[in-house]
Design an enzyme around this catalytic site. Sequence first.
Site, PDB file in Angstrom:
ATOM      1  CB  CYS A 136      -0.890  -0.029   1.239  1.00 24.65           C
ATOM      2  SG  CYS A 136      -2.005   1.364   1.368  1.00 24.65           S
TER       3      CYS A 136
ATOM      4  CG  HIS B  34      -5.717  -2.510  -1.468  1.00 23.62           C
ATOM      5  ND1 HIS B  34      -4.741  -3.166  -0.745  1.00 23.62           N
ATOM      6  CD2 HIS B  34      -5.413  -1.180  -1.380  1.00 23.62           C
ATOM      7  CE1 HIS B  34      -3.897  -2.274  -0.242  1.00 23.62           C
ATOM      8  NE2 HIS B  34      -4.284  -1.063  -0.623  1.00 23.62           N
ATOM      9  CD  GLU B  35      -6.870   1.434  -4.093  1.00 25.64           C
ATOM     10  OE1 GLU B  35      -7.019   2.468  -3.398  1.00 25.64           O
ATOM     11  OE2 GLU B  35      -5.768   0.860  -4.184  1.00 25.64           O
TER      12      GLU B  35
ATOM     13  CG  HIS C 200      -7.315   2.594   1.099  1.00 24.35           C
ATOM     14  ND1 HIS C 200      -6.539   2.839   2.200  1.00 24.35           N
ATOM     15  CD2 HIS C 200      -6.504   1.966   0.206  1.00 24.35           C
ATOM     16  CE1 HIS C 200      -5.318   2.379   2.001  1.00 24.35           C
ATOM     17  NE2 HIS C 200      -5.271   1.836   0.790  1.00 24.35           N
TER      18      HIS C 200
END
Length: 183
Positions: free
Chosen positions: A110, A153-154, A157
Amino acid sequence: MLTMKDIIRDPDPNLRKKAAEIKEINQETVNQLREMRDYVINSQDEAVAEKYGLRPGVGLAAPQIGLDKRMTAIYIEDEEGSPIHDYMLINPRVKSHSVTETYLPAGEGCLSVDEDYPGLIHRYQRVKIKALDIEGNEFELKLSGVPAVVLQHELDHLDGILFYDRIDKDMPMEPKIGARPAE
């Protein structure tokens, strides 16, 4: 142009907040999302990355640059350097996903996390989302394998979750039963 100095790092508390939904897509939001996309493109260009000290990435979420907005940019190239996945997503939300899970055998990294966290992060093999484009048009996107891993993954966030939160602390390198490496 965004550079590494613009990307906030763990343990900044902003990385742990759930990002706010975008109510109105104004020019400032569009410009910010385009800058995020430009960062991931530039970071994959060796000459540009070296010149500006950019760490390579394939995705960037608004909270990583200190913005309280549910938006992300993803840009993935093939071996020849041609874009195969190029998305700017506003208010993305998961509509459905597979039961089957996948993972990146080398683990995930990341731009906001400077430390290495060895371990597998299990993600859904396939995911379908709804999102808005920069003109405010709703669309659906279906991804599988590595692009699905990047998207999830995004999305994490946007919900204040960092990849290492998903590593099994007892068996970090052990694939779950039925999970396959991402392709």
